[in-house]
Design a protein around this motif. Sequence first.
Motif, PDB file in Angstrom:
ATOM      1  N   LEU A   1       4.911  -7.489  -0.197  1.00 57.13           N
ATOM      2  CA  LEU A   1       5.117  -6.042  -0.199  1.00 57.13           C
ATOM      3  C   LEU A   1       6.546  -5.676   0.191  1.00 57.13           C
ATOM      4  O   LEU A   1       7.153  -4.781  -0.405  1.00 57.13           O
ATOM      5  N   THR A   2       7.094  -6.392   1.171  1.00 56.84           N
ATOM      6  CA  THR A   2       8.427  -6.051   1.664  1.00 56.84           C
ATOM      7  C   THR A   2       9.544  -6.746   0.894  1.00 56.84           C
ATOM      8  O   THR A   2      10.703  -6.380   1.018  1.00 56.84           O
TER       9      THR A   2
ATOM     10  N   TYR B   1       9.291  10.493   1.179  1.00 54.71           N
ATOM     11  CA  TYR B   1       7.949  10.056   0.765  1.00 54.71           C
ATOM     12  C   TYR B   1       7.178  11.239   0.157  1.00 54.71           C
ATOM     13  O   TYR B   1       6.541  11.105  -0.890  1.00 54.71           O
TER      14      TYR B   1
ATOM     15  N   THR C   1      13.822   1.505   0.821  1.00 50.05           N
ATOM     16  CA  THR C   1      12.684   2.324   0.384  1.00 50.05           C
ATOM     17  C   THR C   1      11.400   1.848   1.044  1.00 50.05           C
ATOM     18  O   THR C   1      10.582   2.665   1.495  1.00 50.05           O
ATOM     19  N   THR C   2      11.208   0.539   1.105  1.00 46.67           N
ATOM     20  CA  THR C   2      10.010  -0.006   1.740  1.00 46.67           C
ATOM     21  C   THR C   2       9.943   0.419   3.202  1.00 46.67           C
ATOM     22  O   THR C   2       8.879   0.812   3.700  1.00 46.67           O
ATOM     23  N   ARG C   3      11.067   0.342   3.884  1.00 47.27           N
ATOM     24  CA  ARG C   3      11.095   0.758   5.294  1.00 47.27           C
ATOM     25  C   ARG C   3      10.725   2.237   5.428  1.00 47.27           C
ATOM     26  O   ARG C   3       9.923   2.605   6.297  1.00 47.27           O
TER      27      ARG C   3
ATOM     28  N   ILE D   1       6.929   2.706   4.947  1.00 41.49           N
ATOM     29  CA  ILE D   1       6.140   2.241   6.096  1.00 41.49           C
ATOM     30  C   ILE D   1       6.220   3.260   7.227  1.00 41.49           C
ATOM     31  O   ILE D   1       5.207   3.603   7.857  1.00 41.49           O
TER      32      ILE D   1
ATOM     33  N   TRP E   1      -0.215  -1.582  -0.296  1.00 39.05           N
ATOM     34  CA  TRP E   1       0.068  -0.530   0.672  1.00 39.05           C
ATOM     35  C   TRP E   1      -1.165  -0.146   1.478  1.00 39.05           C
ATOM     36  O   TRP E   1      -1.046   0.471   2.548  1.00 39.05           O
TER      37      TRP E   1
ATOM     38  N   SER F   1      11.170  -2.605  -4.936  1.00 43.55           N
ATOM     39  CA  SER F   1      11.535  -1.242  -4.555  1.00 43.55           C
ATOM     40  C   SER F   1      12.726  -1.193  -3.613  1.00 43.55           C
ATOM     41  O   SER F   1      13.307  -0.139  -3.392  1.00 43.55           O
TER      42      SER F   1
END
Length: 528
Positions: free
Chosen positions: A345-346, A386, A354-356, A359, A323, A350
Amino acid sequence: MNDTLTLDVIGRRVEVNGEHATVRFSGVVPPVAGLWLGVEWDNPTRGKHDGSHEGIVYFKCRHPTGGSFVRPNKVNFGVDFLTAVNNRYVLEDGPEEDGKEQPVTIGNKPVETIGFESVIKQQSQLSKLQEVSLRNCVVSCAGDKGAIAKACPNIRRVDLSRNLLSSWDEVLSIADQLKHLEVLNLSENKLHFPSVSPSLAGTFPALKVLVLNRTGITWAEVLRCAPGWPVLEELYLKSNDISISERPADVLQTVKLLDLSSNPLIDENQLFLIAYLPRLEQLILSDVGISSIHFPDAGTGCKTSMFPSLQYLVVNDNQISQWSFINELDKLQSLRALSCVRNPLTEGGSGPQTTRQFIIAKIGQLKTLNKCEILPEERRGAELDYRKAFGNEWKKAGGHQDPDKNRPNEEFLAAHPRYQSLCLKYGAPEDGELKTRQPFLLKNQLLTLKIKYPNQVDQKVTEKQLPDSMTIQKVKGLLSRLLKVPVSELVLSYESPKMPGREIELENDQQSLQFYSVENGDYLLVRW
């Protein structure tokens, strides 16, 4: 091609049965009589050897099966530019015009000609051409000097990809006759570039887009040729094994888009050499193997002076797994769009949603992520989620609802640079928000919401408990049954006491209440 070839053919690009190659040898190969050409194939699996025969090395190849010997009469050395244009664009005469005599008066005397009108038509047709596509048309040279300028003076866009051009000088011979040329694609031509800067006579005065994918060009050669591109805006250098070796000095200063994809030798330190191109707005770094980036001139929460105009960054298909990479991107002062797919990472556990959200929350000025617009409601939901997700970690690190006591440690701030600003924007997370959820107990997933009907004065405010995982579509279905109103007529939104005066529309029926960050005590507004 006859059997009297000279050494002039060495280095020439050729086509043999649809396959492209470079001539590396011309001569006799005993014990078989006659002239042979030794070629190195673009496709190394096409050949039979490395340029050796019965222990004698006639030429060298980069691949052990990259070479072959072929007879000259099997080889196509290509055609000139104008011949290719005629083959592709000039209309053939209809049968009724073939051989038809056309009376033409020259002075006072009538002169009988054959096909004169057709010649005029063809010349007129070529002179009007502005866009020419000659991909895979075996173009190898410019042809007679001045012929292109005379026949096709108005060409502005040319695709010469996958042809038989062998040198940059030959490209200059073509382009020098096209004074209005704005777009040039030379991809998949194995070009020999000059060892010294070309003369100013070989400039491209109007060229705005140049595509040099898979041409074998080096970064030093790019800089050597760049003075000839005074107004260039887009430069594509994909798949050239480029390593950025020096900073552009007084060149490439007008470039707005630079594509360096599939050049695996590029690393973050090399990127700093192009970090001060003043007009660079789009940088494409897909499939270069990059895993980290750090802007040493900017501390946590600060903006870097590097890439001052960069608005769109593409880092697909790389090795990004931390991250910290995303945190650094928030330091780019002009970044508005990011594409970051197919990275560890993407693709992790998760989940893509959630990743979106993370970011979006980490890069405050981002407007588009992976080609999808970030609407204000999505940003708000992402930032609130977040803030909640890392609230306990924030408290353990020294975070506190009381501003005078709110002192999270440096380690937390380095991992979550925007967290403090999110607390200022939405308020610090309250203890009730941060309680550990028991996912298998329904009561811990229920939201207590107050339901209002702004357009129905006779309807009283009611209170209802709904699962936070419930989709908007199902909420509408429940309300439809209670109110006796068709689902299609219901419009939902909500208000939060934490955001007084602001109403958030629940516009996506497939998303859940949790997606929109609906919380206990919020007001659900129902209209029809």
